[in-house]
Design an enzyme around this catalytic site. Structure first.
Site, mmCIF file in Angstrom:
data_model
loop_
_atom_site.group_PDB
_atom_site.id
_atom_site.type_symbol
_atom_site.label_atom_id
_atom_site.label_comp_id
_atom_site.label_asym_id
_atom_site.label_seq_id
_atom_site.Cartn_x
_atom_site.Cartn_y
_atom_site.Cartn_z
ATOM 1 N N GLU A 294 0.870 -1.174 0.000
ATOM 2 C CA GLU A 294 0.000 0.000 0.000
ATOM 3 C C GLU A 294 0.902 1.218 0.000
ATOM 4 O O GLU A 294 1.555 1.529 0.995
ATOM 5 C CB GLU A 294 -0.928 0.046 1.215
ATOM 6 C CG GLU A 294 -1.901 1.216 1.138
ATOM 7 C CD GLU A 294 -2.434 1.674 2.481
ATOM 8 O OE1 GLU A 294 -2.498 2.900 2.693
ATOM 9 O OE2 GLU A 294 -2.766 0.803 3.303
ATOM 10 N N CYS B 193 -3.577 8.183 4.337
ATOM 11 C CA CYS B 193 -3.240 7.744 2.982
ATOM 12 C C CYS B 193 -4.432 7.857 2.044
ATOM 13 O O CYS B 193 -4.271 8.112 0.858
ATOM 14 C CB CYS B 193 -2.702 6.318 3.015
ATOM 15 S SG CYS B 193 -3.800 5.126 3.815
#
Length: 498
Positions: A245, A279
């Site tokens: 990620e 994020c």
């Protein structure tokens, strides 16, 4: 004499990693720094522990994971305070993070057997004499490199699913939040004291690199795209599979028929919760011309009410001090290139805090639009229509999440976003939905945590066939005859030749 530490900067002292609050400089804790040999030893111990853990079966692991979930729920205030002290996150935000993590532990524990357990798979006519069986077996040892911005939710998003699948886990928490990581490991050991099934190694980036090279069976990484490339390169040396990620620069689209009050509320939350250090946080907004001015006014009004710094504030400090320079550069470049600060601006940067900033009419080639900012800032730009908004949203190499506000076309617009996830008439909600996979595309990475896909990510598919009758169309044998082959050809023509 007591050493003076720069707030929030992790340092090594006498073989220990010292963690301090980014707001006050108060020491959050000290943990031993792992050497390369320590990392290898942790993985070796985990490999033995993992065999024991896998041997408990789905039911045994489920019961223990649910006990861990209950322990976290009972101590939620204690953990939230540690997150607050070490990372600066407001306690209320820390509680929301922990609640979400608890939900994921619960779902993974309860659904692992259904998703990963042995099941029969239908065969086709050509191999009708065989039955097919599929199961997902544990990889063995999973390495997890966690981030500092969500030090509970993000590592658990990998660790809980890996544990439910039957793996042992070695966690390398961020050097900015090691105390939180160790707390998670210690709490798990309370309910699973028999073996070191879930352990942690601490240190700076070199310890993460050592974990990559330690021959774990798979590695899950969350962090910047630049570091993700280094992780992949290190893991490639041993052909260790990775789940990545990476960074994000998520966009929100506001269509002409959107509920503007709801959109503004969600935009401020999605862009500024955790001081924008998310994020999947909203960093770019594209509002169609007909609603642009009204929408900006509503966002500015709501963002302007947020409190910064101090106990009970909405926005805490920037956890990683060097990120403040990035935020300052993005704000300055946006204004220098023709953008306008509708709220905040250069004076909003007051280390260790950054006050809410809303930038409008920012050129698309500005760093504030192109690069991940990771602060409580938003760029809001005007577009002709939703089609132009989608084009701009998809123009960057990132592709983590996104958001669309509207009525008639919102779902169709969300489908067109080049992202792993999207929320319609909300922001960030896909992260908390344990039944859905979480992950990105492009520079935002690959692989999935959460949901059924997340469970399968931590198991390797094992296919088994079993003969159950004599072959009517024998082909995979040297005992086949010309008659057998003629019969096989005829069958294929009948079945597939039309």
């Amino acid at each position: 004499m007591t050493a003076v530490h720069v707030p929030g900067i992790p340092i090594i002292e006498a073989g220990q990693l010292v963690s301090t609050s980014p707001a006050t400089g108060v020491e959050a804790g000290r943990l031993p720094v792992a050497t390369d040999a320590d990392v290898r030893q942790a993985v070796d111990r985990a490999r033995v522990a993992g065999e024991w853990w896998a041997g408990l079966g789905f039911t045994g692991r489920r019961d223990r994971l649910l006990r861990w979930r209950a322990l976290l729920a009972k101590r939620i205030e204690q953990l939230a305070e540690i997150v607050h002290v070490e990372g600066g996150k407001p306690v209320a935000d820390a509680i929301v993070e922990i609640v979400t993590a608890i939900e994921h532990i619960d779902w993974a524990a309860r659904n692992a057997a259904r998703v990963l357990g042995p099941r029969r798979v239908r065969s086709r006519l050509i191999l009708a004499e065989f039955s097919g069986h599929l199961e997902y077996q544990p990889h063995g040892v999973i390495g997890v490199i966690g981030p500092w911005n969500y030090p509970v939710f993000t590592p658990i998003g990998s660790a809980a699913y890996a544990l439910a699948a039957g793996n042992a886990v070695v966690l390398k928490p961020s050097e900015y939040t090691p105390v939180v990581g160790q707390w998670l490991v210690d709490s798990f050991a309370e309910v699973v004291p028999e073996q070191p099934v879930f352990t942690a190694v601490h240190g700076l980036g070199d310890v993460g690199a050592a974990l990559c090279r330690s021959r774990v069976d798979k590695l899950a990484f969350t962090g910047s795209t630049a570091t993700a490339r280094k992780v992949m390169a290190a893991c490639a040396e041993t052909l260790t599979p990775v789940l990545i990620e990476g960074g994000g620069k998520d966009a929100m689209i506001v269509d002409g028929d959107a509920d503007l009050d709801a959109a503004a509320e969600a935009c401020v939350w999605g862009g500024m919760t955790n001081a924008g250090q998310t994020c999947i946080g909203i960093e770019r907004v594209y509002a169609v011309d007909s609603v642009f001015d009204t929408f900006v006014d509503k966002v500015v009004t709501r963002a302007g009410r947020l409190t910064v710094g101090g106990e009970g504030a909405d926005i805490g400090p920037i956890t990683m001090p060097k990120q403040i320079d990035v935020i300052r550069r993005h704000i300055d470049s946006a204004i220098a290139s023709g953008g306008r600060a509708a709220l905040g601006g250069p004076t909003a940067v007051q280390p260790p805090y950054v006050h809410p900033t809303v930038l409008v009419d920012v050129p698309e080639d500005s760093a504030a639009v192109q690069e991940e900012t990771f602060g409580p800032t938003l760029t809001i730009n005007r577009v002709r229509d939703a089609d132009e908004a989608v084009t701009r949203a998809n123009a960057l190499p990132y592709g983590l999440g996104g958001s669309v506000f509207g009525r008639r076309r919102a779902v169709a617009i969300a489908r067109r976003l080049r992202s792993g996830m999207a929320s319609v008439n909300s922001t960030l909600t896909f992260a908390g939905m344990s039944t859905l996979p979480f992950g990105g595309v492009g520079d935002s990475g690959f692989g999935r945590i959460h949901g059924e896909d997340g469970l399968r990510e931590f198991g390797r598919a094992k296919a088994i066939t079993r003969r159950r009758a004599r072959s009517l169309l024998p082909s995979m044998t040297f005992e086949r005859t010309p008659t057998d082959m003629a019969r096989l050809v005829k069958a294929i023509k009948v079945m597939y030749g039309r």
